[in-house]
Design a protein around this motif. Structure first.
Motif, PDB file in Angstrom:
ATOM      1  N   ALA A 253      28.898 -66.805   3.298  1.00  0.00           N
ATOM      2  CA  ALA A 253      29.211 -66.174   2.021  1.00  0.00           C
ATOM      3  C   ALA A 253      30.569 -65.488   2.033  1.00  0.00           C
ATOM      4  CB  ALA A 253      28.128 -65.151   1.667  1.00  0.00           C
ATOM      5  N   MET A 254      31.270 -65.593   3.168  1.00  0.00           N
ATOM      6  CA  MET A 254      32.568 -64.938   3.339  1.00  0.00           C
ATOM      7  C   MET A 254      32.445 -63.424   3.186  1.00  0.00           C
ATOM      8  SD  MET A 254      35.314 -67.561   1.675  1.00  0.00           S
ATOM      9  CE  MET A 254      35.360 -69.282   2.215  1.00  0.00           C
ATOM     10  N   VAL A 255      31.303 -62.902   3.609  1.00  0.00           N
ATOM     11  CA  VAL A 255      31.051 -61.467   3.639  1.00  0.00           C
ATOM     12  C   VAL A 255      30.530 -61.135   5.028  1.00  0.00           C
ATOM     13  CG1 VAL A 255      29.701 -59.568   2.679  1.00  0.00           C
ATOM     14  CG2 VAL A 255      30.498 -61.401   1.186  1.00  0.00           C
ATOM     15  N   TYR A 256      31.050 -60.085   5.643  1.00  0.00           N
ATOM     16  CA  TYR A 256      30.591 -59.746   6.980  1.00  0.00           C
ATOM     17  C   TYR A 256      30.427 -58.248   7.128  1.00  0.00           C
ATOM     18  CZ  TYR A 256      34.989 -57.765   8.709  1.00  0.00           C
ATOM     19  OH  TYR A 256      36.064 -56.950   8.914  1.00  0.00           O
ATOM     20  N   SER A 257      29.684 -57.887   8.161  1.00  0.00           N
ATOM     21  CA  SER A 257      29.468 -56.477   8.466  1.00  0.00           C
ATOM     22  C   SER A 257      30.580 -55.982   9.381  1.00  0.00           C
ATOM     23  CB  SER A 257      28.117 -56.295   9.161  1.00  0.00           C
ATOM     24  OG  SER A 257      28.074 -55.040   9.820  1.00  0.00           O
ATOM     25  N   PRO A 258      31.385 -55.038   8.945  1.00  0.00           N
ATOM     26  CA  PRO A 258      32.438 -54.512   9.823  1.00  0.00           C
ATOM     27  C   PRO A 258      31.887 -53.865  11.081  1.00  0.00           C
ATOM     28  CG  PRO A 258      32.805 -53.868   7.537  1.00  0.00           C
ATOM     29  CD  PRO A 258      31.420 -54.435   7.616  1.00  0.00           C
ATOM     30  N   ARG A 259      30.663 -53.325  11.003  1.00  0.00           N
ATOM     31  CA  ARG A 259      30.092 -52.629  12.144  1.00  0.00           C
ATOM     32  C   ARG A 259      29.548 -53.595  13.191  1.00  0.00           C
ATOM     33  NH1 ARG A 259      25.449 -48.480  10.855  1.00  0.00           N
ATOM     34  NH2 ARG A 259      24.152 -50.345  10.966  1.00  0.00           N
ATOM     35  N   THR A 260      28.896 -54.681  12.735  1.00  0.00           N
ATOM     36  CA  THR A 260      28.263 -55.613  13.672  1.00  0.00           C
ATOM     37  C   THR A 260      29.040 -56.904  13.859  1.00  0.00           C
ATOM     38  OG1 THR A 260      26.954 -56.721  11.952  1.00  0.00           O
ATOM     39  CG2 THR A 260      26.012 -54.740  12.957  1.00  0.00           C
ATOM     40  N   GLY A 261      29.928 -57.237  12.906  1.00  0.00           N
ATOM     41  CA  GLY A 261      30.640 -58.500  12.976  1.00  0.00           C
ATOM     42  C   GLY A 261      29.828 -59.696  12.510  1.00  0.00           C
ATOM     43  N   ILE A 262      28.614 -59.456  12.007  1.00  0.00           N
ATOM     44  CA  ILE A 262      27.757 -60.539  11.546  1.00  0.00           C
ATOM     45  C   ILE A 262      28.232 -61.053  10.190  1.00  0.00           C
ATOM     46  CG2 ILE A 262      25.420 -61.110  10.770  1.00  0.00           C
ATOM     47  CD1 ILE A 262      24.367 -59.141  12.848  1.00  0.00           C
ATOM     48  N   ILE A 263      28.353 -62.372  10.075  1.00  0.00           N
ATOM     49  CA  ILE A 263      28.736 -63.004   8.810  1.00  0.00           C
ATOM     50  C   ILE A 263      27.480 -63.370   8.031  1.00  0.00           C
ATOM     51  CG2 ILE A 263      29.944 -64.959   7.756  1.00  0.00           C
ATOM     52  CD1 ILE A 263      31.697 -65.090  10.239  1.00  0.00           C
ATOM     53  N   LEU A 264      27.450 -63.008   6.762  1.00  0.00           N
ATOM     54  CA  LEU A 264      26.294 -63.334   5.932  1.00  0.00           C
ATOM     55  C   LEU A 264      26.305 -64.815   5.572  1.00  0.00           C
ATOM     56  CD1 LEU A 264      26.456 -60.194   5.622  1.00  0.00           C
ATOM     57  CD2 LEU A 264      25.483 -60.525   3.343  1.00  0.00           C
ATOM     58  N   ASN A 265      25.120 -65.407   5.546  1.00  0.00           N
ATOM     59  CA  ASN A 265      25.031 -66.819   5.164  1.00  0.00           C
ATOM     60  C   ASN A 265      24.961 -66.964   3.647  1.00  0.00           C
ATOM     61  OD1 ASN A 265      22.202 -67.160   4.071  1.00  0.00           O
ATOM     62  ND2 ASN A 265      21.693 -66.304   6.076  1.00  0.00           N
ATOM     63  N   ASN A 266      25.085 -68.201   3.200  1.00  0.00           N
ATOM     64  CA  ASN A 266      24.841 -68.509   1.784  1.00  0.00           C
ATOM     65  C   ASN A 266      23.814 -69.635   1.690  1.00  0.00           C
ATOM     66  OD1 ASN A 266      26.466 -70.567   2.722  1.00  0.00           O
ATOM     67  ND2 ASN A 266      27.701 -70.713   0.875  1.00  0.00           N
ATOM     68  N   GLU A 267      22.709 -69.464   2.411  1.00  0.00           N
ATOM     69  CA  GLU A 267      21.668 -70.495   2.473  1.00  0.00           C
ATOM     70  C   GLU A 267      21.082 -70.838   1.104  1.00  0.00           C
ATOM     71  OE1 GLU A 267      20.494 -72.433   4.888  1.00  0.00           O
ATOM     72  OE2 GLU A 267      22.092 -71.656   6.126  1.00  0.00           O
ATOM     73  N   LEU A 268      21.042 -69.868   0.204  1.00  0.00           N
ATOM     74  CA  LEU A 268      20.439 -70.138  -1.092  1.00  0.00           C
ATOM     75  C   LEU A 268      21.237 -71.143  -1.906  1.00  0.00           C
ATOM     76  CD1 LEU A 268      19.129 -66.633  -2.215  1.00  0.00           C
ATOM     77  CD2 LEU A 268      17.947 -68.460  -0.999  1.00  0.00           C
ATOM     78  N   LEU A 269      22.434 -71.454  -1.458  1.00  0.00           N
ATOM     79  CA  LEU A 269      23.220 -72.491  -2.130  1.00  0.00           C
ATOM     80  C   LEU A 269      22.447 -73.802  -2.187  1.00  0.00           C
ATOM     81  CD1 LEU A 269      25.937 -73.415  -3.348  1.00  0.00           C
ATOM     82  CD2 LEU A 269      26.673 -73.966  -1.020  1.00  0.00           C
ATOM     83  N   ASP A 270      21.674 -74.103  -1.133  1.00  0.00           N
ATOM     84  CA  ASP A 270      20.917 -75.350  -1.108  1.00  0.00           C
ATOM     85  C   ASP A 270      19.860 -75.383  -2.201  1.00  0.00           C
ATOM     86  OD1 ASP A 270      22.410 -76.202   0.979  1.00  0.00           O
ATOM     87  OD2 ASP A 270      20.931 -75.772   2.528  1.00  0.00           O
TER      88      ASP A 270
END
Length: 427
Positions: A253-270
């Motif tokens: 989703a081009m969104v990430y957590s600055p604290r953890t570095g985890i990138i959010l998915n966009n799975e619901l696109l499917d």
């Protein structure tokens, strides 16, 4: 993502970016932020809004130095809320912090399918294990071996049967709907594991590849992303793990957590792509024989909590008689099943060692029934398949990557696909 800072006075929401969620910056009350875009941001599918919707007004600013948007009030947006940038809900989104709190991982039994001397264990829907099992079960009945593909005509014949099986497999992908959200699909996916269906498909495969798409029940398939990663592990005590993870498309989703570095998915696109604009929908899937209402020609809308279908197939194959084990899986979105199936074929039936089985060029069948070849795929086989009526097309790029570990008696072999430049590690 980049954003410009205004002079810090009264908080004001300024937003930048069109194809992603915005970054919040502080600006003076009553004035615009220098350099900020007036374009309305478009929400991503990760936030439960399909691409193409637009917001009617700018979002509100975050009121605390919190983490992610508040579901109802600013007080619930705190630094303990997942370590994600504080944002209001995007236009059309229904996702809240309560949704995250309610989410629970689900532990289910693996699918179990006999493949000659081996037993294949793979994940059930909405993952793609049932489709992988279906492909290998159909092909097993043709008894391909190193001897049968020693001559050019034998290789063409083997790949022709593979292509035809992949076409039928694509026509069965509707069975990967989430059985937890659509219970009527539970038995529909189980049918893929049965020898009865495999035998029926074998009887429909002949020497030609120019049948109508309806012969394979093919229609435009649901989208599958390419932001995938896989690891295969074999422990000293013989325990095995095959794990595939995904954020769906590159950078999710081009969104990430600055604290953890985890990138959010966009799975619901499917789930959004399952029902293209203008397509008819049905309230829920209703299985009728070997079809589901709306599939493959139509669709049914998503329901709350539904998990999107996936091509991920982390798998373990075990042969107790031979004392052998193969831990395997892949990355590459919709290419995963094709790549993993061919690596397993090469290793178990055609006599390849593990490195050669993974390195061998693959072919893939798209939703139009056309064959796509990896650039180094045999030209001789391509011509032979074309003579049999197989239509081909060019794929812009191949992102198939297979990772595997095998144990044969006391010997252990680990291979990381050279296509990704990785290395196997052990001790």
């Amino acid at each position: 993502m980049p954003g410009r800072q205004c002079q810090p006075t009264t908080p004001r929401a300024c937003w930048t970016g069109v194809h992603r969620l915005c970054r919040w910056v502080e600006g003076p009350s009553g004035s615009g932020c220098p350099g900020s875009s007036a374009a309305t941001p478009r929400p991503t599918a990760a936030m439960a809004a399909c691409p193409g919707r637009s917001c009617s007004s700018p979002p509100s600013p975050c009121s605390e130095g919190g983490m992610w948007w508040p579901p109802s009030s600013a007080s619930s947006c705190t630094t303990a809320s997942c370590g994600l940038p504080c944002r209001r809900q995007p236009c059309g989104s229904q996702l809240t912090l309560q949704d995250l709190a309610k989410f629970q991982p689900e532990v289910v039994d693996a699918l179990e399918v006999p493949l000659g001397d081996y037993t294949l264990y793979s994940p059930p829907p909405p993952a793609g294990g049932a489709i992988l099992s279906f492909i290998l079960n159909v092909l097993r009945g043709f008894n391909f071996s190193a001897e049968s593909v020693a001559r050019p005509e034998g290789r063409v014949n083997m790949y022709h049967h593979l292509v035809e099986t992949l076409k039928f497999a694509r026509g069965q992908r509707w069975r990967l709907g989430d059985p937890r959200s659509h219970p009527k699909l539970q038995n529909a996916s189980r049918d893929l594991l049965e020898e009865t269906l495999a035998q029926l498909i074998r009887q429909q495969i002949d020497g030609r590849g120019d049948h109508q798409l309806s012969h394979y029940s093919l229609a435009d398939a649901w989208g599958h992303g390419t932001g995938t990663s896989h690891v295969s592990v074999l422990g000293e005590d013989g325990s095995a793990v095959a794990a595939t993870s995904t954020i769906n498309t590159p950078f999710g989703a081009m969104v990430y957590s600055p604290r953890t570095g985890i990138i959010l998915n966009n799975e619901l696109l499917d789930l959004c792509e399952r029902c293209p604009r203008g397509s008819g929908t049905t309230p829920s899937p209703a299985v009728n024989g070997d079809r589901v209402s709306g599939a493959p020609g139509g669709c049914w809308p998503p329901v709350p909590g539904e998990r999107s279908p996936s091509s991920m197939v982390p798998s373990i194959l075990i042969s107790k008689a031979q004392g052998s084990k193969l831990v395997i899986g892949g990355a590459g979105g919709e290419l995963i099943i094709s790549a993993v199936a061919q690596a397993i074929m090469n290793k178990l039936w055609l006599g390849f060692d593990l490195r050669a089985a993974i390195a061998a060029p693959i072919l893939h069948v798209n939703s139009k029934g056309r064959v796509e070849y990896e650039p180094s795929f045999s030209q001789e086989v391509q011509r032979g398949l074309q003579d049999r009526g197989q239509n081909q097309t060019q794929r812009p790029f191949f992102l198939n990557v297979v990772q595997a570990v095998s144990q044969e008696g006391a010997c252990v072999y680990a291979v990381s696909d050279l296509r990704k430049g990785g290395e196997a590690a052990g001790y």
